[in-house]
Design an enzyme around this catalytic site. Structure first.
Site, PDB file in Angstrom:
ATOM      1  N   ASP A 353      10.177  16.100 -58.300  1.00 39.47           N
ATOM      2  CA  ASP A 353      10.039  14.903 -59.126  1.00 39.47           C
ATOM      3  C   ASP A 353       8.665  14.258 -58.925  1.00 39.47           C
ATOM      4  O   ASP A 353       8.044  14.393 -57.872  1.00 39.47           O
ATOM      5  CB  ASP A 353      11.147  13.920 -58.729  1.00 39.47           C
ATOM      6  N   GLU A 377       7.439  18.246 -61.870  1.00 41.69           N
ATOM      7  CA  GLU A 377       7.449  17.356 -63.026  1.00 41.69           C
ATOM      8  C   GLU A 377       6.115  16.619 -63.090  1.00 41.69           C
ATOM      9  O   GLU A 377       5.845  15.735 -62.280  1.00 41.69           O
ATOM     10  CB  GLU A 377       8.589  16.346 -62.922  1.00 41.69           C
TER      11      GLU A 377
END
Length: 624
Positions: A353, A377
């Site tokens: 993330d 990400e």
């Protein structure tokens, strides 16, 4: 996971002894696994027993207990896939001439590897990372660890779940889950285990689950941390999803099916419920002092990379306290943690993330420590910004192509040209487009049917996700047509759908995964062949992926369900003149003309997917 059965054949001068079977999943981390500390009593002629083994690089070292009864033996070790296909012989020769038990040590280069992705095939690449698991006739032990190199992940198809919203342990399909409440709804690891047939029935070979570590327990201004992204203790589990035994059981069941486990992780921040000035750093572990975090400042300028990396996400309801990942102590702690996490829970891949909020040079050593495929990400559609992160991580989520795909297919007459341009741009900007994560929906972006209810447009967008470059990722609920918009509406419970396996999109996704998996099985160079556009106009894009004889031609349009019927003539398909190809979604045979052109029957704005008939024989696709 690489599921392998080894067997030991004992060839005698006078007679042939029975085969002794051992079941393995090997890794190459140089860890010695002890099977027997002394030979077991045996019956008949079962006179070869494995004592210990280790896989270090491509070298298998082992020790065997061998018993001789008056004739010489040569012990040869083979491997056998779970479907019964014999792989390369390991060059092990043991002449035995004593009349008692002896411990023999040996070492050999593993001449091949077996990858199981639906159908088994022999892969000569021995650089892959294996996992160990052992089930011997006379003793049982197991060590569950990671398998997934980037090369192995290329051929995977990922089903992403929000763990709390996919399936409950009790199997209820009536339990109420109001997304606006933002509470835990009871989805669990056991629930996922119970529904793996449902996932595998669509042809998926991996799942991606929510972050697994302990989150803050508070009812915040944005509800509870059911999504898993509000870390508190990275060494503890979020028990709302289940305990360690449940997570290990999930990994084991996936691996038994030849599937991979991807786990979402957060490195950038911890979370707090309340004003940023009141953060209690002592609650965090292992970083329990303010010294491990950046001083407070909100991110206010996304054009300033220092501001993006060193200031905080969130707000004064839930500030996301930014970890100072520039500190050597933090780097080493995270590297140690990720190794332990992967080993403890048999993790095969990581989705990371908020990657762009951590300085870029943090990631290469972190990935090296992990030793498995990582996809980051980087929430940005600019390839010149996103692609450089692939210099430090195996892959990134393909946001640069996500936005043009949405633009092209969210309405009739969307921009095809922007999509064509981005496909070409990524080939020059990104190191390897075949390792990018290809997606249409996720927990951070609106579900595609929130833009349009036109099934033809939705099908075209899904086809691009699965049949273009990269590792396809389908978000749970796409197969049931869930249509939630932004967070929290895109995090619905799946169980009210009843997990239908006959829904339009369930069957459609299964068909697309099936042809992709088959093309990989026929020739895995399909994976490294970069998708290229062979035709485009204002409403149509036709793409080729795969070398000649194994190429998939995908024809997409944004005319929508009301699109007229017409014939599109394609050149540059690479198909042989007068050969027969199948459109696998309608199971229609089409003969390539004498000039090598393919006449594509278009109707109702639906996608068309072609593959050579000769390669379909025995596949089960279109009853072949």
């Amino acid at each position: 996971m690489l599921l392998i059965n080894f067997f030991i054949a004992v060839l005698g001068v006078i007679s042939l002894s029975p085969i002794v079977v051992a079941r393995y999943i090997l890794r190459r981390d140089c860890t010695t696994v002890t099977v027997l500390s002394s030979p077991e009593s045996v019956t008949g002629s079962n006179h070869v027993q494995l004592a210990s083994y280790e896989m270090c690089g491509s070298t298998l070292s082992a020790s065997l207990y061998v018993y001789n009864d008056d004739y010489d033996k040569i012990v040869t070790l083979y491997y056998l896939t779970s479907s019964g296909t014999t792989g390369s012989t390991l060059a092990l020769i043991l002449p035995v001439w004593s009349n008692n038990w002896e411990l023999w040590t040996l070492s050999a280069i593993a001449a091949g590897a077996v990858e199981i992705t639906g159908a088994s095939y022999v892969d000569s690449d021995t650089s892959v990372t294996y996992t160990t698991s052992l089930d011997l006739p006379l003793t049982t032990t197991s060590a569950s660890v990671p398998t997934g190199t980037a090369a192995n992940w290329r051929g995977r198809s990922i089903y992403q779940v929000v763990t709390d919203r996919f399936a409950r342990t009790d199997g209820s399909i009536t339990y109420s889950c109001d997304v606006t409440d933002r509470v835990y709804c009871g989805g669990s690891y056991r629930g996922i285990i119970n529904m793996l047939d449902y996932i595998q029935g669509m042809g998926f070979t991996a799942i991606w689950i929510s972050p697994i570590v302990e989150n803050i327990p508070d009812d915040t201004g944005y509800g509870y941390a059911y999504h898993g992204y509000w870390m508190k203790d990275i060494f503890a589990l979020n028990t709302n999803f289940g305990g360690a035994d449940d997570l290990i059981a999930l990994a084991t069941e996936l691996h038994n099916r030849g599937m991979y486990l991807m786990v979402d992780i957060v490195v950038n921040h911890f979370a707090f419920s309340g004003n940023h000035a009141d953060v209690d750093y002592s609650e965090y572990f292992p970083y329990s002092s303010q010294d491990y975090f950046h001083s407070f400042c909100w991110i206010t300028d996304y054009s300033n990379q220092t501001n993006v990396e060193e200031c905080w996400l969130g707000d004064d309801s839930v500030p996301l306290v930014d970890v100072n990942t520039q500190l050597d102590t933090v780097k080493s702690e995270y590297q140690s943690w990720v190794k332990q996490l992967i080993a403890n829970y048999s993790i095969d891949g990581l989705r990371i993330d908020t990657v762009k909020h951590v300085q870029m040079d943090f990631w290469a050593p972190f990935q090296e420590a992990a030793g498995i495929y990582t996809v980051g990400e980087v929430f940005d559609g600019d390839p010149s910004y996103t692609c450089p992160y692939q210099e430090n991580l195996d892959g990134v989520l393909n946001y640069p192509v996500y936005y043009p795909v949405v633009s092209a297919f969210q309405r009739v007459g969307g921009s095809i040209s922007s999509l064509v341009d981005m496909i070409d741009t990524l080939k020059s900007e990104c190191i390897d487009t075949t390792l990018l994560g290809s997606f249409l929906e996720n927990q951070d972006n609106p579900r595609f049917p929130s833009y349009t209810s036109d099934e033809s447009l939705i099908k075209n967008a899904i086809a691009f996700t699965i049949l273009s470059d990269g590792i396809p990722i389908i978000y749970y609920g796409q197969e049931q047509g869930l249509n939630g918009g932004n967070d929290p509406y895109n995090r619905e419970a799946l169980w009210p759908t009843g997990y239908s396996t006959t829904s339009t999109f369930y069957e459609y996704i299964a068909s697309l995964n099936q042809i992709r998996n088959h093309a990989i099985y026929i020739d895995d160079t399909y994976l490294t062949y970069q998708n290229w556009v062979i035709y485009s106009d204002s409403t149509t894009i036709a793409m080729r992926k795969g070398f000649t004889g194994n190429q998939i031609i995908t024809v997409l349009s944004n005319l929508g369900s009301s699109g007229s019927s017409y014939t599109l003539t394609l050149s540059n398909t690479g198909y042989t003149a007068s050969s027969v190809v199948y459109e696998i979604l309608t199971c229609t045979a089409v003969t390539v003309d004498l000039s090598g052109n393919l006449a594509v029957p278009m109707s109702g704005g639906l996608p068309r997917v072609f593959y050579p008939e000769s390669q379909l024989v025995g596949s089960g696709i279109c009853s072949m």
